[in-house]
Design a protein around this motif. Sequence first.
Motif, PDB file in Angstrom:
ATOM      1  N   MET A 176       0.788  -1.122   0.082  1.00  0.00           N
ATOM      2  CA  MET A 176      -0.069  -0.019   0.076  1.00  0.00           C
ATOM      3  C   MET A 176       0.966   1.254  -0.004  1.00  0.00           C
ATOM      4  SD  MET A 176      -3.215  -0.733  -0.607  1.00  0.00           S
ATOM      5  CE  MET A 176      -3.821   0.951   0.041  1.00  0.00           C
ATOM      6  N   ARG A 177       2.041   1.139   0.511  1.00  0.00           N
ATOM      7  CA  ARG A 177       2.896   2.212   0.412  1.00  0.00           C
ATOM      8  C   ARG A 177       3.451   2.656  -0.855  1.00  0.00           C
ATOM      9  NH1 ARG A 177       7.269   0.815   5.702  1.00  0.00           N
ATOM     10  NH2 ARG A 177       5.680   0.798   7.050  1.00  0.00           N
ATOM     11  N   PHE A 178       3.353   1.735  -1.809  1.00  0.00           N
ATOM     12  CA  PHE A 178       3.593   2.135  -2.968  1.00  0.00           C
ATOM     13  C   PHE A 178       2.705   2.645  -4.056  1.00  0.00           C
ATOM     14  CE2 PHE A 178       6.306  -1.633  -2.466  1.00  0.00           C
ATOM     15  CZ  PHE A 178       7.493  -1.080  -2.519  1.00  0.00           C
ATOM     16  N   THR A 179       1.466   3.172  -3.301  1.00  0.00           N
ATOM     17  CA  THR A 179       0.446   4.120  -3.804  1.00  0.00           C
ATOM     18  C   THR A 179       0.937   5.213  -3.703  1.00  0.00           C
ATOM     19  OG1 THR A 179      -0.499   4.315  -1.550  1.00  0.00           O
ATOM     20  CG2 THR A 179      -1.627   2.214  -3.004  1.00  0.00           C
ATOM     21  N   ASN A 180       1.968   5.637  -3.022  1.00  0.00           N
ATOM     22  CA  ASN A 180       3.006   6.795  -3.345  1.00  0.00           C
ATOM     23  C   ASN A 180       3.490   6.746  -4.679  1.00  0.00           C
ATOM     24  OD1 ASN A 180       5.007   8.798  -3.313  1.00  0.00           O
ATOM     25  ND2 ASN A 180       4.664   9.005  -1.168  1.00  0.00           N
ATOM     26  N   PRO A 181       3.189   7.491  -5.534  1.00  0.00           N
ATOM     27  CA  PRO A 181       3.765   7.347  -6.829  1.00  0.00           C
ATOM     28  C   PRO A 181       5.022   7.438  -7.040  1.00  0.00           C
ATOM     29  CG  PRO A 181       2.600   9.471  -6.611  1.00  0.00           C
ATOM     30  CD  PRO A 181       2.160   8.839  -5.533  1.00  0.00           C
ATOM     31  N   LEU A 182       5.973   8.319  -6.366  1.00  0.00           N
ATOM     32  CA  LEU A 182       7.244   8.456  -5.979  1.00  0.00           C
ATOM     33  C   LEU A 182       7.923   7.169  -5.515  1.00  0.00           C
ATOM     34  CD1 LEU A 182       7.977  12.166  -4.795  1.00  0.00           C
ATOM     35  CD2 LEU A 182       8.018  11.289  -7.175  1.00  0.00           C
TER      36      LEU A 182
END
Length: 598
Positions: A181-187
């Motif tokens: 879910m942390r990878f929902t941060n695009p960067l």
Amino acid sequence: MDFTNVITLLGGVALFLFGMSFMAGGLEKMSGGRLERILERMTSNVFKGVLLGTMVTALIQSSSATTVMVVGFVNAGIMKLAQTVGIIMGANIGTTATSLILGMNDIDSGFFLLRLLKPSSLAPIISVIGVMLYMFSSRGGKKNIAGQIFLGFGVLFFGMLTMETAVAPLKDIPEFADILMRFTNPLLGLLAGMLLTAIIQSSSASVGILQALSTTGAIPFSAAAPIILGQNIGTCVTALISGIGASKNAKRAALIHLYFNIIGTVIFLIGIYAVQAVFTLPFWDDIVNRSMIASFHLVFNIGSTLVLLPFSKGILWLATKSLRETGEREDEGPASGVLDERFLTSPSVALARAHDAVVHMGRLASLNFSDSVLLLENCDEKITERIKTRENDLDILEVAIEHYLLKLTDRELTDRENMLHMQLLHSTGDVERIGDYAINIAEAAQEKSKLGTSFSGSALKELKAISSAVEEILNLTIDSYIHDEVEEANRIEPIEQVIDLMTEMLKTRHIARLKKGNCQTEAGALFLELLINFERIADHCSNIALYVIQANISSGQAGFFDSHEYVRKLHQGKKDEYNRVFAEYESTYLEPLRKIEI
């Protein structure tokens, strides 16, 4: 997920990468380098470039391989920088083929044939077919190569299935879902995709790993999208590495790949998050599966190409401006670019480049012969310097070609490639010896000038006659070697025999002149030395012609052609065509000699 699962996952990744590499090797052999040679002849039409780049990459299953090949062609001066833009765009589309095939695992149908197309069903079948073809067919034959392709596909599929099995326990671990879910941060998603792909240097493999992870049911679209976008940037690392030590334009070709993916990613990223912010995409938080990942990967690459295609000249301008001309002269040595180690990944292309280098050697040797003959009439210092420069280039090229071909011995070659490899080594030696004999002629001319001696009028006419015949055999040899033309190669043995007869006749006539006192002793020794060099040049031309004939009559089976036996039978049972060509050259070169007074 325990230690055993981690080992299994790594094993699955290893199988996946090996299967992809093994299959790509088979596809390369099957194409015989034809795909890469099509790239060489590509026009500057960017639309054709996109189609070609897509086709080639879909077949060899690697956008990195296509891009590295393009960098090599630009470095060798075979392809212009403007031609690379469309091919690189197409390569990004073609690389989606693997993920689309793996996405077929999500097929859920009661129809038997559709279920059979699922990789999980297809893997055992094509693996069995591949093993049978690969193990029980002649090495390097078409069936053996087809077996390699099937076996590579099978191993690739089994690698994917092994990865899916290894990551299956992750679906029961809440912490794993939290990490994703942390990878929902695009960067963060971009960075993760870039790093994974940069490490394994294959976007197809990294997308395959993501597809395997998607079977855990823990990856939402909002996390998968930036990872996939990052993977497309990470795959540029291979081309950038290949550009190290290359020419400015070759480095610019690698930058075109990078800029295209970065700009496409930024546009897609801004667009998709803007739409999500305004309209809220209904699938944004949906859990993705293998086919959804493959579809998004395809849509992104096609979309980027369609958006940026009209601005292809702008990307070319950006790459050019990023690496400005410094005014420093790049390496322009005789072997620079042509014998590019990037081509070693495709043996057929590497052999073609070595062939080009041998042709260049042949042209240098031929020019040296022509200039050396000129020195016999007028010992000009400028001509002498030209000859020395070319001879130096010939020596450099000989070493470079031999080292290049030596590196190819580590590669798995087909029977025909092995035969061509052997012929190139022999041809290099023959051409280098022709260059040496040309130097001998030049040195004899210099010795004549130094001694202040001269040839009689009849001797000069004789030398002019035989040098004309040698010049013709040299031109015939180079032309037949360039075009792999058997008809021209078949003309070389008759003229070589005529040159042998001319040599014997001139020796006899010259001895008669010496006995009559019509020729100076010093000049007489030089005359005989020149005849030996003329004859030996013709002998080496004959050797090269036999390599061309072998390549066309032995059906690519190395070791089935005995050149000495071929020549012996040719001389014993001369055919009508041989006799006709011999008579033609006899009339042109031998008959006029008899009319020259001793």
